[in-house]
Design an enzyme around this catalytic site. Structure first.
Site, PDB file in Angstrom:
ATOM      1  N   GLU A  21      25.324 -19.557 -65.562  1.00 54.26           N
ATOM      2  CA  GLU A  21      25.698 -19.950 -64.570  1.00 54.26           C
ATOM      3  C   GLU A  21      27.134 -18.493 -63.600  1.00 54.26           C
ATOM      4  OE1 GLU A  21      25.210 -23.939 -63.385  1.00 54.26           O
ATOM      5  OE2 GLU A  21      26.639 -24.343 -64.707  1.00 54.26           O
ATOM      6  N   TYR A  53      19.116 -24.259 -34.830  1.00 53.57           N
ATOM      7  CA  TYR A  53      18.677 -24.023 -36.620  1.00 53.57           C
ATOM      8  C   TYR A  53      18.388 -23.297 -36.855  1.00 53.57           C
ATOM      9  CZ  TYR A  53      14.052 -24.576 -34.494  1.00 53.57           C
ATOM     10  OH  TYR A  53      13.227 -24.483 -33.863  1.00 53.57           O
ATOM     11  N   GLU A  73      29.448 -30.573 -55.657  1.00 55.14           N
ATOM     12  CA  GLU A  73      30.521 -31.353 -54.518  1.00 55.14           C
ATOM     13  C   GLU A  73      31.184 -30.608 -54.050  1.00 55.14           C
ATOM     14  OE1 GLU A  73      29.672 -33.608 -58.482  1.00 55.14           O
ATOM     15  OE2 GLU A  73      29.952 -31.591 -57.693  1.00 55.14           O
ATOM     16  N   LYS A  99      20.165 -29.149 -57.392  1.00 52.09           N
ATOM     17  CA  LYS A  99      20.618 -28.196 -58.229  1.00 52.09           C
ATOM     18  C   LYS A  99      19.527 -28.144 -59.216  1.00 52.09           C
ATOM     19  CE  LYS A  99      24.096 -25.673 -61.154  1.00 52.09           C
ATOM     20  NZ  LYS A  99      25.371 -26.000 -61.855  1.00 52.09           N
TER      21      LYS A  99
END
Length: 121
Positions: A21, A53, A73, A99
């Site tokens: 990763e 936006y 997190e 994810k």
């Protein structure tokens, strides 16, 4: 209060704990819900009286790609703080990050957080 919402914003980035990763970008998705008082913007039809936006989605992408977090997190909490500090019209924000490659037999691992301006002052 009114909500400005961005749904399914995709960002390719380095995120995660595993060795692979740290080398391969993964696509993660965001839902961003912002509490914004849009009454002045609705009266004047002025973009400066609300949150843009498109600018926020670009900010989310830049922030996510430039910070190669290990944990989603961490990404959620720091991104909420960043948006509240950057955009004074945001009273509170809820961010959901998905994810998809995190768990083999699941569609995604997801973290959802909410933060108001008073939480960081």
């Amino acid at each position: 209060m009114y909500k400005v919402i961005i749904e399914d914003l995709y960002v390719d980035t380095i995120i995660g704990l595993c060795d692979w990763e740290r080398d391969v970008e993964q696509r993660i998705s965001f839902d961003i819900e912002m509490d914004v008082d849009i009454r002045d913007a609705s009266k004047t039809d002025d973009i400066n009286k609300t949150v843009d936006y498109v600018a926020i989605s670009e900010q989310v992408e830049q922030f996510t790609r430039s910070n190669k977090f290990f944990l989603i997190e961490t990404l959620v909490v720091r991104l909420m703080k960043h948006l509240i500090h950057t955009y004074t019209l945001i009273n509170s924000v809820t961010i959901t990050v998905r994810k998809p490659l995190a768990i083999k037999n699941a569609s995604s691992a997801t973290v959802k957080g909410n933060m108001s301006r008073r939480d960081i002052n």
